[in-house]
Design a protein around this motif. Structure first.
Motif, PDB file in Angstrom:
ATOM      1  N   VAL A 142       4.544   4.584  -3.188  1.00  0.00           N
ATOM      2  CA  VAL A 142       3.784   5.823  -3.309  1.00  0.00           C
ATOM      3  C   VAL A 142       2.644   5.561  -4.296  1.00  0.00           C
ATOM      4  N   ARG A 143       1.784   6.557  -4.463  1.00  0.00           N
ATOM      5  CA  ARG A 143       0.752   6.486  -5.496  1.00  0.00           C
ATOM      6  C   ARG A 143       0.630   7.869  -6.113  1.00  0.00           C
ATOM      7  N   ASP A 144      -0.182   8.009  -7.145  1.00  0.00           N
ATOM      8  CA  ASP A 144      -0.357   9.294  -7.833  1.00  0.00           C
ATOM      9  C   ASP A 144       0.967   9.779  -8.422  1.00  0.00           C
ATOM     10  N   ARG A 145       1.708   8.872  -9.037  1.00  0.00           N
ATOM     11  CA  ARG A 145       3.041   9.191  -9.554  1.00  0.00           C
ATOM     12  C   ARG A 145       3.031  10.348 -10.549  1.00  0.00           C
ATOM     13  N   VAL A 146       2.070  10.393 -11.435  1.00  0.00           N
ATOM     14  CA  VAL A 146       2.033  11.469 -12.440  1.00  0.00           C
ATOM     15  C   VAL A 146       1.838  12.816 -11.759  1.00  0.00           C
ATOM     16  N   SER A 189       0.856  -1.187   0.000  1.00  0.00           N
ATOM     17  CA  SER A 189       0.000   0.000   0.000  1.00  0.00           C
ATOM     18  C   SER A 189       0.890   1.233   0.000  1.00  0.00           C
ATOM     19  N   ALA A 190       0.343   2.342  -0.499  1.00  0.00           N
ATOM     20  CA  ALA A 190       1.123   3.570  -0.644  1.00  0.00           C
ATOM     21  C   ALA A 190       1.200   4.343   0.664  1.00  0.00           C
ATOM     22  N   LEU A 191       2.385   4.892   0.934  1.00  0.00           N
ATOM     23  CA  LEU A 191       2.577   5.720   2.116  1.00  0.00           C
ATOM     24  C   LEU A 191       2.525   7.207   1.796  1.00  0.00           C
ATOM     25  N   VAL A 192       2.693   7.567   0.525  1.00  0.00           N
ATOM     26  CA  VAL A 192       2.626   8.964   0.083  1.00  0.00           C
ATOM     27  C   VAL A 192       1.856   9.017  -1.225  1.00  0.00           C
ATOM     28  N   GLY A 193       0.935   9.992  -1.311  1.00  0.00           N
ATOM     29  CA  GLY A 193       0.215  10.269  -2.545  1.00  0.00           C
ATOM     30  C   GLY A 193       0.320  11.749  -2.854  1.00  0.00           C
TER      31      GLY A 193
END
Length: 155
Positions: free
Chosen positions: A96-100, A71-75
């Motif tokens: 992380v998520r929301d890389r773009v 699971s992502a720790l930073v978005g």
């Protein structure tokens, strides 16, 4: 612009540790540096969010997520908060998520990978304690440098 990590290592190698772990550059800034702050957590990003919502004053938050990619720790919301609060960067030993979206922000972010799954929000973990990632110790207050070649930290 910080000094290139390769040049810095050539100058001060015996004073520095080099993180051999290969990480992805996710943020809009590839090169960044600053004093170390830390969070140790596992699949729970409440302390990461709370810490990055405080004045960063050019610091780099090193997040020891135990290397979990579950699971992502930073978005993008948390990274955006870090930008607004003056943090230089975030190094995540996890996902992380929301890389773009993070890639469009003026902050350095390095991570092992990404996962769209959110993490827990219970606040389990520790803040501003020494953390060890791949044999390298990140101690709050020491200096860390990051660029396309990798990560260096003061011993």
């Amino acid at each position: 612009m910080p000094l290139a990590t390769a040049d810095l290592y050539d100058e001060r190698g015996d004073e520095l540790d080099s993180l051999a772990l290969q990480m992805h550059d996710v943020g809009g800034h590839v090169a960044f540096d600053g004093p170390v702050r830390t969070v140790r957590c596992h699949r729970d990003n409440a302390l990461v969010k709370a810490t990055l919502a405080t004045p960063g004053e050019g610091a780099v938050l090193v997040v020891d997520g135990g290397g979990s990619l579950a699971s992502a720790l930073v978005g993008d919301v948390i990274a955006g908060s870090a930008v607004r609060n003056g943090w230089a960067g975030i190094i995540v030993h996890g996902a992380v998520r929301d890389r773009v979206a993070i890639g469009g922000l003026p902050i350095g972010v390095k991570a092992l990978g990404s996962n769209p799954r959110t993490s827990a929000k219970a606040g389990v973990g520790e803040v501003d304690v020494p953390v060890e990632i791949a044999g390298v110790v990140f101690t709050p207050g020491k200096h860390v440098w990051a660029d396309a070649d990798g990560v260096l930290v003061e011993r």
